[in-house]
Motif scaffolding. Structure first.
Motif, mmCIF file in Angstrom:
data_model
loop_
_atom_site.group_PDB
_atom_site.id
_atom_site.type_symbol
_atom_site.label_atom_id
_atom_site.label_comp_id
_atom_site.label_asym_id
_atom_site.label_seq_id
_atom_site.Cartn_x
_atom_site.Cartn_y
_atom_site.Cartn_z
ATOM 1 N N SER A 114 0.816 -1.218 0.000
ATOM 2 C CA SER A 114 0.000 0.000 0.000
ATOM 3 C C SER A 114 0.848 1.267 0.000
ATOM 4 C CB SER A 114 -0.947 0.012 1.201
ATOM 5 O OG SER A 114 -2.047 -0.835 0.974
ATOM 6 N N VAL A 115 1.974 1.259 0.682
ATOM 7 C CA VAL A 115 2.855 2.434 0.677
ATOM 8 C C VAL A 115 3.329 2.726 -0.749
ATOM 9 C CG1 VAL A 115 5.159 3.268 1.371
ATOM 10 C CG2 VAL A 115 3.600 2.313 3.084
ATOM 11 N N ILE A 116 3.763 1.684 -1.453
ATOM 12 C CA ILE A 116 4.226 1.868 -2.839
ATOM 13 C C ILE A 116 3.081 2.322 -3.735
ATOM 14 C CG2 ILE A 116 5.165 0.673 -4.878
ATOM 15 C CD1 ILE A 116 7.237 1.310 -2.663
ATOM 16 N N LEU A 117 1.913 1.675 -3.592
ATOM 17 C CA LEU A 117 0.769 2.060 -4.431
ATOM 18 C C LEU A 117 0.277 3.461 -4.116
ATOM 19 C CD1 LEU A 117 -1.325 -1.244 -4.513
ATOM 20 C CD2 LEU A 117 0.038 -0.238 -6.364
ATOM 21 N N THR A 118 0.255 3.830 -2.844
ATOM 22 C CA THR A 118 -0.247 5.146 -2.458
ATOM 23 C C THR A 118 0.695 6.256 -2.918
ATOM 24 O OG1 THR A 118 -1.386 4.224 -0.529
ATOM 25 C CG2 THR A 118 -0.973 6.595 -0.515
ATOM 26 N N PHE A 119 1.949 6.165 -2.549
ATOM 27 C CA PHE A 119 2.856 7.275 -2.835
ATOM 28 C C PHE A 119 3.450 7.202 -4.243
ATOM 29 C CE2 PHE A 119 2.346 7.026 1.698
ATOM 30 C CZ PHE A 119 1.861 8.309 1.924
ATOM 31 N N GLY A 120 3.661 5.994 -4.745
ATOM 32 C CA GLY A 120 4.015 5.857 -6.156
ATOM 33 C C GLY A 120 2.845 6.299 -7.022
ATOM 34 N N GLY A 121 1.633 5.964 -6.576
ATOM 35 C CA GLY A 121 0.428 6.359 -7.297
ATOM 36 C C GLY A 121 0.248 7.869 -7.339
ATOM 37 N N LEU A 122 0.587 8.548 -6.233
ATOM 38 C CA LEU A 122 0.511 10.009 -6.239
ATOM 39 C C LEU A 122 1.467 10.597 -7.278
ATOM 40 C CD1 LEU A 122 0.268 10.936 -2.449
ATOM 41 C CD2 LEU A 122 -1.512 11.156 -4.197
ATOM 42 N N TYR A 123 2.654 10.019 -7.381
ATOM 43 C CA TYR A 123 3.626 10.512 -8.361
ATOM 44 C C TYR A 123 3.114 10.267 -9.783
ATOM 45 C CZ TYR A 123 7.990 11.639 -10.643
ATOM 46 O OH TYR A 123 8.936 12.217 -11.449
ATOM 47 N N LEU A 124 2.563 9.062 -10.005
ATOM 48 C CA LEU A 124 2.039 8.765 -11.346
ATOM 49 C C LEU A 124 0.816 9.627 -11.674
ATOM 50 C CD1 LEU A 124 2.458 4.881 -11.398
ATOM 51 C CD2 LEU A 124 3.865 6.597 -12.578
ATOM 52 N N LEU A 125 -0.015 9.906 -10.689
ATOM 53 C CA LEU A 125 -1.138 10.826 -10.880
ATOM 54 C C LEU A 125 -0.605 12.192 -11.297
ATOM 55 C CD1 LEU A 125 -4.115 11.810 -10.520
ATOM 56 C CD2 LEU A 125 -3.559 12.174 -8.113
ATOM 57 N N TRP A 126 0.402 12.654 -10.594
ATOM 58 C CA TRP A 126 1.015 13.944 -10.899
ATOM 59 C C TRP A 126 1.596 13.961 -12.323
ATOM 60 C CZ3 TRP A 126 6.226 15.338 -11.639
ATOM 61 C CH2 TRP A 126 6.487 16.718 -11.608
ATOM 62 N N LYS A 127 2.077 12.791 -12.772
ATOM 63 C CA LYS A 127 2.646 12.670 -14.120
ATOM 64 C C LYS A 127 1.571 12.561 -15.205
ATOM 65 C CE LYS A 127 7.167 12.424 -14.274
ATOM 66 N NZ LYS A 127 7.908 13.446 -15.003
ATOM 67 N N GLY A 128 0.291 12.480 -14.783
ATOM 68 C CA GLY A 128 -0.778 12.465 -15.776
ATOM 69 C C GLY A 128 -1.583 11.176 -15.851
ATOM 70 N N TRP A 129 -1.274 10.210 -15.027
ATOM 71 C CA TRP A 129 -2.046 8.966 -14.988
ATOM 72 C C TRP A 129 -3.243 9.215 -14.063
ATOM 73 C CZ3 TRP A 129 1.168 3.871 -14.907
ATOM 74 C CH2 TRP A 129 2.236 3.959 -15.794
ATOM 75 N N PHE A 130 -4.262 9.871 -14.563
ATOM 76 C CA PHE A 130 -5.360 10.367 -13.736
ATOM 77 C C PHE A 130 -6.139 9.269 -13.017
ATOM 78 C CE2 PHE A 130 -4.723 13.569 -17.113
ATOM 79 C CZ PHE A 130 -4.201 14.561 -16.304
ATOM 80 N N TRP A 131 -6.199 8.085 -13.587
ATOM 81 C CA TRP A 131 -6.920 6.970 -12.966
ATOM 82 C C TRP A 131 -6.230 6.491 -11.688
ATOM 83 C CZ3 TRP A 131 -4.089 2.513 -12.646
ATOM 84 C CH2 TRP A 131 -3.004 2.393 -13.521
ATOM 85 N N MET A 132 -4.984 6.874 -11.476
ATOM 86 C CA MET A 132 -4.268 6.452 -10.266
ATOM 87 C C MET A 132 -4.886 7.030 -8.991
ATOM 88 S SD MET A 132 -1.950 4.251 -10.904
ATOM 89 C CE MET A 132 -1.101 4.210 -9.346
ATOM 90 N N LYS A 133 -5.690 8.094 -9.117
ATOM 91 C CA LYS A 133 -6.323 8.666 -7.925
ATOM 92 C C LYS A 133 -7.206 7.632 -7.226
ATOM 93 C CE LYS A 133 -9.868 10.923 -10.713
ATOM 94 N NZ LYS A 133 -10.324 12.221 -11.208
ATOM 95 N N TYR A 134 -7.770 6.698 -7.989
ATOM 96 C CA TYR A 134 -8.608 5.649 -7.390
ATOM 97 C C TYR A 134 -7.747 4.603 -6.679
ATOM 98 C CZ TYR A 134 -12.031 7.944 -10.280
ATOM 99 O OH TYR A 134 -12.835 8.886 -10.855
ATOM 100 N N ILE A 135 -6.603 4.282 -7.266
ATOM 101 C CA ILE A 135 -5.653 3.352 -6.637
ATOM 102 C C ILE A 135 -5.117 3.974 -5.347
ATOM 103 C CG2 ILE A 135 -3.457 2.118 -6.912
ATOM 104 C CD1 ILE A 135 -5.701 1.069 -8.766
ATOM 105 N N VAL A 136 -4.776 5.250 -5.412
ATOM 106 C CA VAL A 136 -4.261 5.964 -4.238
ATOM 107 C C VAL A 136 -5.304 5.941 -3.119
ATOM 108 C CG1 VAL A 136 -3.633 8.266 -3.359
ATOM 109 C CG2 VAL A 136 -2.655 7.437 -5.507
#
Length: 165
Positions: A114-136
């Motif tokens: 969850s740490v990797i998915l949450t904080f890695g997901g925030l970075y990917l969201l910031w990079k434009g992977w908008f669907w990552m907000k649901y994973i986060v």
């Protein structure tokens, strides 16, 4: 050396130390969640707005700007390092509780995923992977649930002298 249930054999002083640590750690953890609630509205769109800004939203009551690369790298770096230490220590304590082996393994390993998915997901969201907000959102809720459950189990077993047969 068998670890399952070892917590029951700890001296009172060690149990008090562990209990005090877990309580203070929990206060810090849940204070962090209050901060998240204040900054991102605790919903997927609020998460997106917190990191990507809302300067194009003319109905926004609070103006937010997209985080810089430096801000995002600092946030991801600091959270992954600190949360990995937190969950390592909680995992060590869970490892000496008396629990089903598979359930215990879940409580020990899941927070790292969850740490990797949450904080890695925030970075990917910031990079434009908008669907990552649901994973986060999902991984953050799961991480919080796992932390809370682990803390409750640790504290309950610290209060017992011997396990039930």
């Amino acid at each position: 050396m068998p670890l399952n249930g070892l917590i029951f054999t700890f001296p009172k002083e060690i149990k008090l130390l562990i209990g005090a640590f877990v309580i203070v750690l929990s206060i810090g953890f849940f204070t962090g969640l209050l901060f998240v609630g204040e900054t991102s509205s605790v919903n997927p769109n609020g998460i997106e707005e917190q990191y990507l800004g809302n300067e194009n939203d003319e109905n926004a009551t609070v103006m937010r700007f997209k985080k810089s690369n430096k801000e995002m790298l600092t946030l991801v770096h600091n959270h992954i390092l600190s949360m990995s230490i937190i969950f390592f220590l909680i995992g060590l304590l869970v490892s000496v509780t008396k629990l089903n082996k598979k359930f215990k393994l879940f409580l020990i390993i899941e927070p790292f995923v969850s740490v990797i998915l949450t904080f890695g997901g925030l970075y990917l969201l910031w990079k434009g992977w908008f669907w990552m907000k649901y994973i986060v959102m999902f991984s953050g809720v799961l991480m919080t649930f796992t932390f809370t459950l682990s803390v409750v189990i640790i504290l309950k077993q610290l209060l017992k002298n011997t396990p039930k047969a």
